[in-house]
Structure formats: C-alpha cells, structure tokens
Design a protein around this motif. Structure first.
Motif, PDB file in Angstrom:
ATOM      1  N   SER A  31       0.821  -1.209   0.000  1.00  0.00           N
ATOM      2  CA  SER A  31       0.000   0.000   0.000  1.00  0.00           C
ATOM      3  C   SER A  31       0.855   1.258   0.000  1.00  0.00           C
ATOM      4  CB  SER A  31      -0.926  -0.005   1.220  1.00  0.00           C
ATOM      5  OG  SER A  31      -0.174   0.026   2.430  1.00  0.00           O
ATOM      6  N   LYS A  32       2.099   1.151   0.436  1.00  0.00           N
ATOM      7  CA  LYS A  32       2.989   2.309   0.486  1.00  0.00           C
ATOM      8  C   LYS A  32       3.885   2.355  -0.742  1.00  0.00           C
ATOM      9  CE  LYS A  32       1.391   3.045   4.613  1.00  0.00           C
ATOM     10  NZ  LYS A  32       0.431   4.127   4.872  1.00  0.00           N
ATOM     11  N   LYS A  33       4.257   3.562  -1.135  1.00  0.00           N
ATOM     12  CA  LYS A  33       5.148   3.735  -2.275  1.00  0.00           C
ATOM     13  C   LYS A  33       6.533   4.157  -1.807  1.00  0.00           C
ATOM     14  CE  LYS A  33       1.563   4.919  -5.643  1.00  0.00           C
ATOM     15  NZ  LYS A  33       1.109   5.904  -6.663  1.00  0.00           N
ATOM     16  N   LYS A  34       7.526   3.517  -2.377  1.00  0.00           N
ATOM     17  CA  LYS A  34       8.907   3.758  -1.959  1.00  0.00           C
ATOM     18  C   LYS A  34       9.321   5.207  -2.133  1.00  0.00           C
ATOM     19  CE  LYS A  34      12.077   1.843  -4.487  1.00  0.00           C
ATOM     20  NZ  LYS A  34      13.009   0.845  -5.083  1.00  0.00           N
ATOM     21  N   ASP A  35       8.899   5.825  -3.219  1.00  0.00           N
ATOM     22  CA  ASP A  35       9.300   7.200  -3.503  1.00  0.00           C
ATOM     23  C   ASP A  35       8.615   8.226  -2.599  1.00  0.00           C
ATOM     24  OD1 ASP A  35      10.987   6.324  -5.456  1.00  0.00           O
ATOM     25  OD2 ASP A  35       9.517   6.563  -7.069  1.00  0.00           O
ATOM     26  N   GLU A  36       7.465   7.845  -2.025  1.00  0.00           N
ATOM     27  CA  GLU A  36       6.710   8.794  -1.206  1.00  0.00           C
ATOM     28  C   GLU A  36       7.083   8.711   0.273  1.00  0.00           C
ATOM     29  OE1 GLU A  36       2.625   8.048  -2.012  1.00  0.00           O
ATOM     30  OE2 GLU A  36       2.722   8.727  -4.100  1.00  0.00           O
ATOM     31  N   ASN A  37       7.231   7.501   0.787  1.00  0.00           N
ATOM     32  CA  ASN A  37       7.611   7.331   2.191  1.00  0.00           C
ATOM     33  C   ASN A  37       8.446   6.069   2.309  1.00  0.00           C
ATOM     34  OD1 ASN A  37       7.702   6.774   5.027  1.00  0.00           O
ATOM     35  ND2 ASN A  37       5.936   8.124   5.291  1.00  0.00           N
ATOM     36  N   PHE A  38       9.747   6.245   2.194  1.00  0.00           N
ATOM     37  CA  PHE A  38      10.634   5.083   2.149  1.00  0.00           C
ATOM     38  C   PHE A  38      10.563   4.255   3.430  1.00  0.00           C
ATOM     39  CE2 PHE A  38      14.715   2.973   2.800  1.00  0.00           C
ATOM     40  CZ  PHE A  38      14.824   2.258   1.615  1.00  0.00           C
ATOM     41  N   GLY A  39      10.495   4.927   4.587  1.00  0.00           N
ATOM     42  CA  GLY A  39      10.470   4.214   5.859  1.00  0.00           C
ATOM     43  C   GLY A  39       9.269   3.292   5.989  1.00  0.00           C
ATOM     44  N   GLU A  40       8.083   3.811   5.683  1.00  0.00           N
ATOM     45  CA  GLU A  40       6.875   2.995   5.781  1.00  0.00           C
ATOM     46  C   GLU A  40       6.865   1.899   4.717  1.00  0.00           C
ATOM     47  OE1 GLU A  40       3.346   5.317   5.791  1.00  0.00           O
ATOM     48  OE2 GLU A  40       3.924   6.505   7.549  1.00  0.00           O
ATOM     49  N   TRP A  41       7.358   2.233   3.519  1.00  0.00           N
ATOM     50  CA  TRP A  41       7.441   1.216   2.462  1.00  0.00           C
ATOM     51  C   TRP A  41       8.354   0.073   2.875  1.00  0.00           C
ATOM     52  CZ3 TRP A  41      11.866  -0.401   0.011  1.00  0.00           C
ATOM     53  CH2 TRP A  41      11.690  -1.302  -1.048  1.00  0.00           C
ATOM     54  N   TYR A  42       9.493   0.406   3.479  1.00  0.00           N
ATOM     55  CA  TYR A  42      10.461  -0.604   3.896  1.00  0.00           C
ATOM     56  C   TYR A  42       9.868  -1.536   4.951  1.00  0.00           C
ATOM     57  CZ  TYR A  42      14.854  -2.673   5.494  1.00  0.00           C
ATOM     58  OH  TYR A  42      15.840  -3.562   5.836  1.00  0.00           O
ATOM     59  N   SER A  43       9.190  -0.939   5.946  1.00  0.00           N
ATOM     60  CA  SER A  43       8.582  -1.752   7.011  1.00  0.00           C
ATOM     61  C   SER A  43       7.532  -2.695   6.447  1.00  0.00           C
ATOM     62  CB  SER A  43       7.948  -0.838   8.066  1.00  0.00           C
ATOM     63  OG  SER A  43       8.921  -0.042   8.692  1.00  0.00           O
ATOM     64  N   GLU A  44       6.717  -2.183   5.542  1.00  0.00           N
ATOM     65  CA  GLU A  44       5.672  -3.017   4.957  1.00  0.00           C
ATOM     66  C   GLU A  44       6.265  -4.114   4.084  1.00  0.00           C
ATOM     67  OE1 GLU A  44       1.455  -2.569   2.500  1.00  0.00           O
ATOM     68  OE2 GLU A  44       2.865  -0.895   2.574  1.00  0.00           O
ATOM     69  N   ALA A  45       7.326  -3.773   3.364  1.00  0.00           N
ATOM     70  CA  ALA A  45       7.978  -4.772   2.515  1.00  0.00           C
ATOM     71  C   ALA A  45       8.556  -5.902   3.348  1.00  0.00           C
ATOM     72  CB  ALA A  45       9.073  -4.112   1.671  1.00  0.00           C
ATOM     73  N   MET A  46       9.151  -5.564   4.491  1.00  0.00           N
ATOM     74  CA  MET A  46       9.713  -6.592   5.362  1.00  0.00           C
ATOM     75  C   MET A  46       8.632  -7.536   5.889  1.00  0.00           C
ATOM     76  SD  MET A  46      12.980  -6.221   5.427  1.00  0.00           S
ATOM     77  CE  MET A  46      12.723  -5.846   3.691  1.00  0.00           C
ATOM     78  N   ASP A  47       7.484  -6.954   6.254  1.00  0.00           N
ATOM     79  CA  ASP A  47       6.377  -7.768   6.753  1.00  0.00           C
ATOM     80  C   ASP A  47       5.795  -8.651   5.660  1.00  0.00           C
ATOM     81  OD1 ASP A  47       6.637  -6.697   9.256  1.00  0.00           O
ATOM     82  OD2 ASP A  47       5.114  -5.156   8.948  1.00  0.00           O
ATOM     83  N   ASP A  48       5.618  -8.076   4.480  1.00  0.00           N
ATOM     84  CA  ASP A  48       4.954  -8.789   3.398  1.00  0.00           C
ATOM     85  C   ASP A  48       5.747  -9.983   2.884  1.00  0.00           C
ATOM     86  OD1 ASP A  48       2.777  -7.154   3.479  1.00  0.00           O
ATOM     87  OD2 ASP A  48       2.668  -6.925   1.301  1.00  0.00           O
ATOM     88  N   VAL A  49       7.048  -9.827   2.769  1.00  0.00           N
ATOM     89  CA  VAL A  49       7.841 -10.906   2.179  1.00  0.00           C
ATOM     90  C   VAL A  49       8.436 -11.830   3.232  1.00  0.00           C
ATOM     91  CG1 VAL A  49       8.406  -9.526   0.166  1.00  0.00           C
ATOM     92  CG2 VAL A  49       9.955  -9.503   2.115  1.00  0.00           C
ATOM     93  N   ASN A  50       8.043 -11.640   4.504  1.00  0.00           N
ATOM     94  CA  ASN A  50       8.520 -12.526   5.565  1.00  0.00           C
ATOM     95  C   ASN A  50      10.035 -12.578   5.624  1.00  0.00           C
ATOM     96  OD1 ASN A  50       7.044 -13.735   7.524  1.00  0.00           O
ATOM     97  ND2 ASN A  50       6.373 -15.460   6.280  1.00  0.00           N
ATOM     98  N   MET A  51      10.685 -11.446   5.418  1.00  0.00           N
ATOM     99  CA  MET A  51      12.132 -11.438   5.355  1.00  0.00           C
ATOM    100  C   MET A  51      12.773 -11.862   6.663  1.00  0.00           C
ATOM    101  SD  MET A  51      14.515 -10.915   3.178  1.00  0.00           S
ATOM    102  CE  MET A  51      14.035  -9.746   1.912  1.00  0.00           C
ATOM    103  N   GLY A  52      12.072 -11.653   7.764  1.00  0.00           N
ATOM    104  CA  GLY A  52      12.629 -12.023   9.057  1.00  0.00           C
ATOM    105  C   GLY A  52      12.873 -13.501   9.193  1.00  0.00           C
ATOM    106  N   ASP A  53      12.170 -14.315   8.394  1.00  0.00           N
ATOM    107  CA  ASP A  53      12.350 -15.758   8.464  1.00  0.00           C
ATOM    108  C   ASP A  53      13.102 -16.297   7.257  1.00  0.00           C
ATOM    109  OD1 ASP A  53      10.939 -15.932  10.830  1.00  0.00           O
ATOM    110  OD2 ASP A  53       9.023 -15.948   9.776  1.00  0.00           O
TER     111      ASP A  53
END
Length: 283
Positions: A31-53
C-alpha cells in the motif's frame, strides 16, 4: 446463462454492495510507495515478504585462504573489556550489561559482547610465541548485541544480530595491509555478485574508524530514495594497539621480540543473506 449472471451479481453486492478487499496471496501488493515514504514502504515490505524468516544461503568461496573456525564466550568481564580504553569508549553507549542472576544482584556486572576483540586477544597472547605461529587466522560466527536506543531498523540496524567476524595476526604491517584489501574485495563480491547490490569500497575517516584500530575500510551501499549511505561490511587494520594492550608478541627469525600486526573484519546478517562460506566451507 441468465441465472448464472444473476448469482454472480448477487455475490458481488453482499455487505452493502461493496466488494470485499482480499489481500493478494503473493504478498507483493504494497500500500505504500517507496518514492513517497521510504520508511513505511520498507517496514511493509519486510512484513509482506517474511524477510525475518528468510534463510537464503549465500556461498562465496575462497579456497586459497586457510583459517580455523572457532567460538568464544558470549560474556566478557569489565576488567578485560576496559583494558583497551579507546575500544570500550567507542562501544560504551551500546554495551548491554547483565546485572542480575534471578533476583540477586551480581557483585560485578558482565557485558554482552558488542564485538570480540577483547575476548579473543588474551588467547592470542598465549598461542603466539614465535614467528612460526604466524599468521594466525580465526573465523567466528556468533551473535552480538549493540543496544541501539534510536531507530532500530530490521536488517539495517538492529540490537542483536548474527555475524561472521575474522581475527588475524601477522608478523609485518605489509601482510596485514594486504589482507585488509583482500577481505574488502571479498565483501564487495558478496554484495555485487551474489546480492546484486552495488557498493563502493573506501577508507573511513578518523572519526568513523573502528574504535582502537589503526584504520578502517568498508563497502558502502546507497539508498537513492533517502539519499543516505549504508555501511555493508568492514575490514579493519588494528595495527599494534591491541597487541600492546594484551601482550601479543613473538620471537622473530633473528631471535628478537616483536609485536604482531592485527586485523579484524566482519559481515553481518542484517542483510538478506543469512549464510555464506569462507575458507572453502559453507555456514
């Protein structure tokens, strides 16, 4: 056909005629765009792709190197940690201390390693006696803790992380200088050839160098959306500072006493790569 169409229409108009929002099962819809709010985009990307695991395996081989894989203690006493004053001052704000055992207060607090120089080098002074003991090369995979109080970011800046750290000792500065650049090139290869992340190799300023070291080199990545750089991995020449503090000396070929030249270097898993290999072994 008319009945089928009617049923389809009815199914779309339930709950007040609004279609139910269903998140894509692929996890690629953000839902977030990287160019508009990088911080929120990054957090959402980490959650969505399960990068923590994520447990991707990165294999970067260098069979020409020889070294021993080791493991040293998690805890370090204040007397040992504070033996190298410049080193501890550099890490002081980030050192986490254990002050209790159950409900009882410890007489002497114990530090959790922010890095392992002061844990490993007392052993160097015991293992290195003569020039035939050099070079000494150790590799360790371990968890370290650096207690970040502001803006911890998954995979970029976190309080606890798994990393690889190398610790080496040489008879001459020329050997140490050569290895610093060899390791720096190895780290560049990891980022660019295995992770497809472009980096720049360079030397840190005096203010940014490793605490207690002679000089620091690093590979740095760039985040265009924020205009900031990210330190990827470091290769330090420690000079003879730690050797003097911990009495790491050897008998040279002429029978005289000399201090060793040391390096340390590290690559951590806050990056998406969880594992890689060094000295021809996979971790």
């Amino acid at each position: 056909m008319a009945d089928a169409g009617a049923k389809k229409s009815n199914s779309n108009t339930k709950s007040g005629g609004k279609k139910k929002d269903v998140k894509k099962e692929t996890g690629l819809g953000l839902s977030k765009k990287k160019d508009e709010n990088f911080g929120e985009w990054y957090s959402e990307a980490m959650d969505d792709v399960n990068m923590g695991d994520n447990a991707n395996i990165l294999r970067c081989r260098n069979k020409e190197k020889e070294g021993k894989n080791t493991y040293f203690p998690l805890f370090v006493s204040p007397s040992v940690l504070e033996k190298e004053k410049d080193h501890i001052e550099g890490f002081a704000p980030e050192v986490a201390w254990v002050t209790k055992c159950g409900k009882s207060e410890l007489e002497v607090p114990i530090a959790i390693r922010p890095t392992s120089e002061t844990i490993i080098y007392p052993y160097f002074s015991k293992w290195i006696r003569g020039h035939r003991d050099l070079p000494l090369k150790l590799n360790q995979w371990c968890n370290v803790v650096r207690w970040e109080f502001s803006n911890p970011t998954p995979f970029i800046r976190s309080r606890e992380f798994l990393w690889q750290e190398g610790h080496t000792a040489f008879a001459t500065q020329a050997e140490a200088d050569e290895e610093v650049l060899e390791i720096l090139e190895l780290y560049r290869r990891i980022y660019e050839e295995y992770l497809a992340i472009p980096v720049v190799k360079g030397k840190k300023s005096e203010l940014e160098k490793f605490a207690g070291g002679l000089y620091t080199t690093s590979v740095e990545a760039f985040i265009p959306n924020t205009g900031r750089g990210v330190q990827g991995a470091t290769s330090h020449c420690l000079g003879q500072n730690f050797a003097k503090m911990f009495g790491i000396e050897f008998e040279n070929e002429k029978g005289g006493k000399a201090m060793v030249w040391q390096n340390s270097w590290a690559y951590s898993t806050p990056t998406p790569a969880k594992k890689w290999s060094y000295w021809g072994r996979s971790y």
